[in-house]
Design a protein around this motif. Structure first.
Motif, short mmCIF file in Angstrom:
data_model
loop_
_atom_site.label_atom_id
_atom_site.label_comp_id
_atom_site.label_asym_id
_atom_site.label_seq_id
_atom_site.Cartn_x
_atom_site.Cartn_y
_atom_site.Cartn_z
N LEU A 85 -4.47 -6.73 9.63
CA LEU A 85 -4.30 -6.81 8.18
C LEU A 85 -3.04 -7.59 7.81
CD1 LEU A 85 -5.28 -3.17 7.23
CD2 LEU A 85 -6.56 -5.24 6.64
N SER A 132 -6.83 -10.28 3.66
CA SER A 132 -6.37 -8.93 3.98
C SER A 132 -6.91 -7.93 2.97
CB SER A 132 -4.84 -8.88 4.01
OG SER A 132 -4.38 -7.58 4.31
N LYS A 133 -6.85 -8.28 1.68
CA LYS A 133 -7.35 -7.38 0.62
C LYS A 133 -8.87 -7.20 0.75
CE LYS A 133 -3.58 -6.43 -1.65
NZ LYS A 133 -3.02 -5.09 -1.57
N LEU A 163 -3.04 3.45 2.62
CA LEU A 163 -3.10 3.02 4.01
C LEU A 163 -3.92 3.99 4.85
CD1 LEU A 163 -2.31 0.89 6.08
CD2 LEU A 163 -0.27 2.25 6.57
N GLN A 216 -9.41 -4.86 3.62
CA GLN A 216 -9.03 -3.50 3.21
C GLN A 216 -10.15 -2.86 2.40
OE1 GLN A 216 -5.09 -3.38 1.31
NE2 GLN A 216 -4.48 -5.09 2.59
N LEU A 274 0.82 -1.21 0.00
CA LEU A 274 0.00 0.00 0.00
C LEU A 274 0.86 1.26 0.00
CD1 LEU A 274 -2.57 -1.08 2.74
CD2 LEU A 274 -2.94 -1.05 0.27
N VAL A 290 -7.48 2.99 4.32
CA VAL A 290 -7.80 1.71 4.95
C VAL A 290 -7.96 1.89 6.46
CG1 VAL A 290 -6.88 -0.58 5.50
CG2 VAL A 290 -6.72 0.29 3.17
#
Length: 83
Positions: free
Chosen positions: A53, A61-62, A20, A65, A15, A23
């Motif tokens: 994350l 994780s994606k 970030l 996010q 990222l 997120v």
């Protein structure tokens, strides 16, 4: 959490500072930069979210996010004000 660890995790997640900040629902890349340079400390919630994350498999994780970003955008209108 030290700034270098924060930056390392961000980079492992692939990222940018802008991404970030979205997120983690921070106010912009300047906040991320300040944390990475140890000008300011991240909140406990920011640390927990970042570690969560980083600890998930990449696909999960994606997905998380994307969910966090969509929640962020629902709370902020196009002019940057809370709805």
């Amino acid at each position: 959490m030290r700034g270098l660890e924060f930056k390392t995790i961000r980079e492992q997640l692939g990222l940018t500072q802008d991404e970030l900040s979205e997120v983690l629902c921070l106010s912009g890349k300047k906040v991320v930069s300040n944390i990475e340079r140890e000008v300011r400390n991240p909140s406990l919630l920011t640390i927990v979210l970042l570690r969560l994350l980083a600890g998930l498999p990449q696909k999960k994780s994606k997905e998380l996010q994307s969910l966090l970003i969509s929640i962020y955008h629902k709370e902020i209108d196009p002019k940057g004000r809370k709805s």
